[in-house]
Design a protein around this motif. Structure first.
Motif, PDB file in Angstrom:
ATOM      1  N   TRP A 187      12.055   0.067  -6.288  1.00 29.37           N
ATOM      2  CA  TRP A 187      12.287  -1.381  -6.168  1.00 29.37           C
ATOM      3  C   TRP A 187      11.002  -2.096  -5.753  1.00 29.37           C
ATOM      4  O   TRP A 187      10.652  -3.154  -6.275  1.00 29.37           O
ATOM      5  CB  TRP A 187      13.386  -1.671  -5.135  1.00 29.37           C
ATOM      6  CG  TRP A 187      14.765  -1.454  -5.640  1.00 29.37           C
ATOM      7  CD1 TRP A 187      15.676  -0.541  -5.178  1.00 29.37           C
ATOM      8  CD2 TRP A 187      15.430  -2.158  -6.708  1.00 29.37           C
ATOM      9  NE1 TRP A 187      16.843  -0.628  -5.880  1.00 29.37           N
ATOM     10  CE2 TRP A 187      16.723  -1.606  -6.825  1.00 29.37           C
ATOM     11  CE3 TRP A 187      15.060  -3.180  -7.575  1.00 29.37           C
ATOM     12  CZ2 TRP A 187      17.649  -2.065  -7.764  1.00 29.37           C
ATOM     13  CZ3 TRP A 187      15.978  -3.637  -8.517  1.00 29.37           C
ATOM     14  CH2 TRP A 187      17.246  -3.081  -8.601  1.00 29.37           C
ATOM     15  N   LEU A 188      10.311  -1.490  -4.803  1.00 32.18           N
ATOM     16  CA  LEU A 188       9.106  -2.159  -4.291  1.00 32.18           C
ATOM     17  C   LEU A 188       8.033  -2.289  -5.365  1.00 32.18           C
ATOM     18  O   LEU A 188       7.505  -3.373  -5.595  1.00 32.18           O
ATOM     19  CB  LEU A 188       8.539  -1.369  -3.100  1.00 32.18           C
ATOM     20  CG  LEU A 188       9.264  -1.552  -1.767  1.00 32.18           C
ATOM     21  CD1 LEU A 188       8.756  -0.549  -0.740  1.00 32.18           C
ATOM     22  CD2 LEU A 188       9.089  -2.984  -1.249  1.00 32.18           C
ATOM     23  N   VAL A 201       4.403   5.972  -5.134  1.00 30.98           N
ATOM     24  CA  VAL A 201       4.643   6.101  -6.572  1.00 30.98           C
ATOM     25  C   VAL A 201       3.533   6.921  -7.227  1.00 30.98           C
ATOM     26  O   VAL A 201       3.797   7.718  -8.136  1.00 30.98           O
ATOM     27  CB  VAL A 201       4.792   4.704  -7.219  1.00 30.98           C
ATOM     28  CG1 VAL A 201       4.899   4.806  -8.730  1.00 30.98           C
ATOM     29  CG2 VAL A 201       6.028   4.012  -6.655  1.00 30.98           C
ATOM     30  N   SER A 202       2.288   6.774  -6.745  1.00 32.00           N
ATOM     31  CA  SER A 202       1.235   7.573  -7.379  1.00 32.00           C
ATOM     32  C   SER A 202       1.395   9.052  -7.031  1.00 32.00           C
ATOM     33  O   SER A 202       1.112   9.922  -7.837  1.00 32.00           O
ATOM     34  CB  SER A 202      -0.152   7.060  -6.994  1.00 32.00           C
ATOM     35  OG  SER A 202      -0.320   7.201  -5.612  1.00 32.00           O
ATOM     36  N   PRO A 228       9.452   4.494   2.671  1.00 31.11           N
ATOM     37  CA  PRO A 228       8.268   3.663   2.943  1.00 31.11           C
ATOM     38  C   PRO A 228       8.462   2.700   4.121  1.00 31.11           C
ATOM     39  O   PRO A 228       7.482   2.136   4.621  1.00 31.11           O
ATOM     40  CB  PRO A 228       8.051   2.892   1.635  1.00 31.11           C
ATOM     41  CG  PRO A 228       9.261   3.109   0.808  1.00 31.11           C
ATOM     42  CD  PRO A 228       9.977   4.320   1.331  1.00 31.11           C
ATOM     43  N   PHE A 229       9.694   2.534   4.567  1.00 32.66           N
ATOM     44  CA  PHE A 229       9.935   1.621   5.688  1.00 32.66           C
ATOM     45  C   PHE A 229      10.017   2.332   7.035  1.00 32.66           C
ATOM     46  O   PHE A 229      10.300   1.701   8.049  1.00 32.66           O
ATOM     47  CB  PHE A 229      11.208   0.803   5.452  1.00 32.66           C
ATOM     48  CG  PHE A 229      11.064  -0.157   4.316  1.00 32.66           C
ATOM     49  CD1 PHE A 229      10.116  -1.162   4.359  1.00 32.66           C
ATOM     50  CD2 PHE A 229      11.849  -0.040   3.186  1.00 32.66           C
ATOM     51  CE1 PHE A 229       9.942  -2.043   3.303  1.00 32.66           C
ATOM     52  CE2 PHE A 229      11.692  -0.914   2.120  1.00 32.66           C
ATOM     53  CZ  PHE A 229      10.734  -1.916   2.182  1.00 32.66           C
ATOM     54  N   LEU A 230       9.805   3.637   7.020  1.00 32.09           N
ATOM     55  CA  LEU A 230       9.848   4.361   8.290  1.00 32.09           C
ATOM     56  C   LEU A 230       8.509   4.184   9.011  1.00 32.09           C
ATOM     57  O   LEU A 230       7.457   4.523   8.482  1.00 32.09           O
ATOM     58  CB  LEU A 230      10.115   5.847   8.012  1.00 32.09           C
ATOM     59  CG  LEU A 230      10.505   6.674   9.225  1.00 32.09           C
ATOM     60  CD1 LEU A 230      11.838   6.195   9.809  1.00 32.09           C
ATOM     61  CD2 LEU A 230      10.616   8.148   8.853  1.00 32.09           C
ATOM     62  N   ARG A 238       0.846  -1.208   0.000  1.00 30.32           N
ATOM     63  CA  ARG A 238       0.000   0.000   0.000  1.00 30.32           C
ATOM     64  C   ARG A 238       0.880   1.257   0.000  1.00 30.32           C
ATOM     65  O   ARG A 238       0.666   2.194  -0.767  1.00 30.32           O
ATOM     66  CB  ARG A 238      -0.904  -0.004   1.247  1.00 30.32           C
ATOM     67  CG  ARG A 238      -1.987   1.063   1.233  1.00 30.32           C
ATOM     68  CD  ARG A 238      -2.590   1.310   2.599  1.00 30.32           C
ATOM     69  NE  ARG A 238      -1.653   1.875   3.563  1.00 30.32           N
ATOM     70  CZ  ARG A 238      -1.231   3.127   3.579  1.00 30.32           C
ATOM     71  NH1 ARG A 238      -1.664   3.979   2.674  1.00 30.32           N
ATOM     72  NH2 ARG A 238      -0.371   3.546   4.495  1.00 30.32           N
ATOM     73  N   ARG A 239       1.901   1.254   0.825  1.00 31.65           N
ATOM     74  CA  ARG A 239       2.793   2.418   0.902  1.00 31.65           C
ATOM     75  C   ARG A 239       3.527   2.650  -0.413  1.00 31.65           C
ATOM     76  O   ARG A 239       3.701   3.774  -0.853  1.00 31.65           O
ATOM     77  CB  ARG A 239       3.823   2.219   2.021  1.00 31.65           C
ATOM     78  CG  ARG A 239       3.257   2.437   3.398  1.00 31.65           C
ATOM     79  CD  ARG A 239       4.311   2.197   4.461  1.00 31.65           C
ATOM     80  NE  ARG A 239       3.780   2.502   5.776  1.00 31.65           N
ATOM     81  CZ  ARG A 239       4.485   3.061   6.746  1.00 31.65           C
ATOM     82  NH1 ARG A 239       5.750   3.351   6.577  1.00 31.65           N
ATOM     83  NH2 ARG A 239       3.938   3.317   7.914  1.00 31.65           N
TER      84      ARG A 239
END
Ligand code: SF4
Ligand code: SF4
Length: 244
Positions: A222-223, A97-98, A139-141, A91-92
């Motif tokens: 990458w995600l 990206v959007s 996005p991993f924070l 979701r993140r």
């Protein structure tokens, strides 16, 4: 003993680190070495404020560009996590990206295909990017902590405890508050000498673990290129549902 003499031990440790990293047989070896050197640097410069939940360098343009090999470790780690966490990661990635599609494409091309921008105002383009990404976070924070701490990329491990060569300049690789605090420390000490490992040496080794010609990219890129349907996959999806 002069002030600079007290840093000889650290200088010797760093030199050993430069030799040891050339012998590394996997990325994990490099990561262990970086963590060790980071701890050594902080031992000699105890005023460095980096700690686990200190997130400024996980925001805006500070976020790392990483290699395929580094992402592979992260992906493996992610796919071992419960589905609910993987869903949140997907979701993140989609949201990121959007929201920042154009800026991500510009950033990606500037790094992977710089010839395309020959003759253009690179300073201006980077200023545009800084502006575009000013409200972003990795996005991993998660609540100001790294959600993938054991497999965080090499660049994240060296932030705040290394030097980086950019063109002819060698700079302290850190966030703005730390750069100014270090500046004050050096002024008080009466010496501009900073004894820290040079990120570029380790960056080269990290690159060696990659397939030839593979790209470097930010974590959202990458995600999103590893999502099929709503799931993370180890295959590259060239047509992610949010087009890049
Ligand atoms: S470099 Fe700055 S923001 Fe990053 S961990 Fe260190 S003190 Fe915190
Ligand atoms: S991977 Fe972790 S340490 Fe690196 S930028 Fe993202 S949240 Fe910060």
């Amino acid at each position: 003993m002069s002030e600079d003499d007290t840093f000889e031990g650290l200088a010797a440790t760093i030199t050993e680190g430069y030799h040891a990293v050339q012998e590394a047989t996997c990325l994990e070896d490099v990561y262990d070495l970086l963590d060790y050197l980071g701890d050594e640097v902080k031992h000699y410069y105890p005023h460095i404020a980096c700690k686990v939940n200190c997130p400024v360098c996980c925001k805006g343009m500070h976020q790392p560009m990483i290699t395929a090999a580094e992402f592979e470790l992260i992906l493996f780690y992610l796919t071992e996590l419960p589905d609910v966490i993987q869903d949140e990661v997907v979701r993140r990635a989609r949201y990121y990206v959007s929201m920042y599609r154009d800026a991500l494409i510009l950033q990606h091309n500037l790094v992977n295909n710089p010839d395309k921008y020959a003759g253009q105002d690179l300073g201006g383009l980077y200023k545009t990017l800084t502006q575009s990404f000013r409200e972003t976070s990795c996005p991993f924070l998660v609540v100001d902590r790294c959600g993938i701490y054991p497999v965080r990329p090499a660049k994240c491990r060296m932030q705040g405890n290394s030097l980086a060569k950019v063109g002819d300049d060698v700079r302290f690789n850190s966030c703005l508050p730390e750069i100014s605090s270090m500046d004050q420390y050096l002024r008080e000490k009466g010496s501009r000498r900073l004894t820290m490992p040079l990120w570029n040496v380790f960056e080269q080794v990290v690159t060696l673990f990659n397939p030839k010609e593979s790209m470097v990219a930010t974590l959202p890129v990458w995600l999103i290129t590893h999502v099929v349907g709503d799931k993370l996959t180890d295959e590259v999806n060239p047509n992610p549902s949010v087009n890049l």
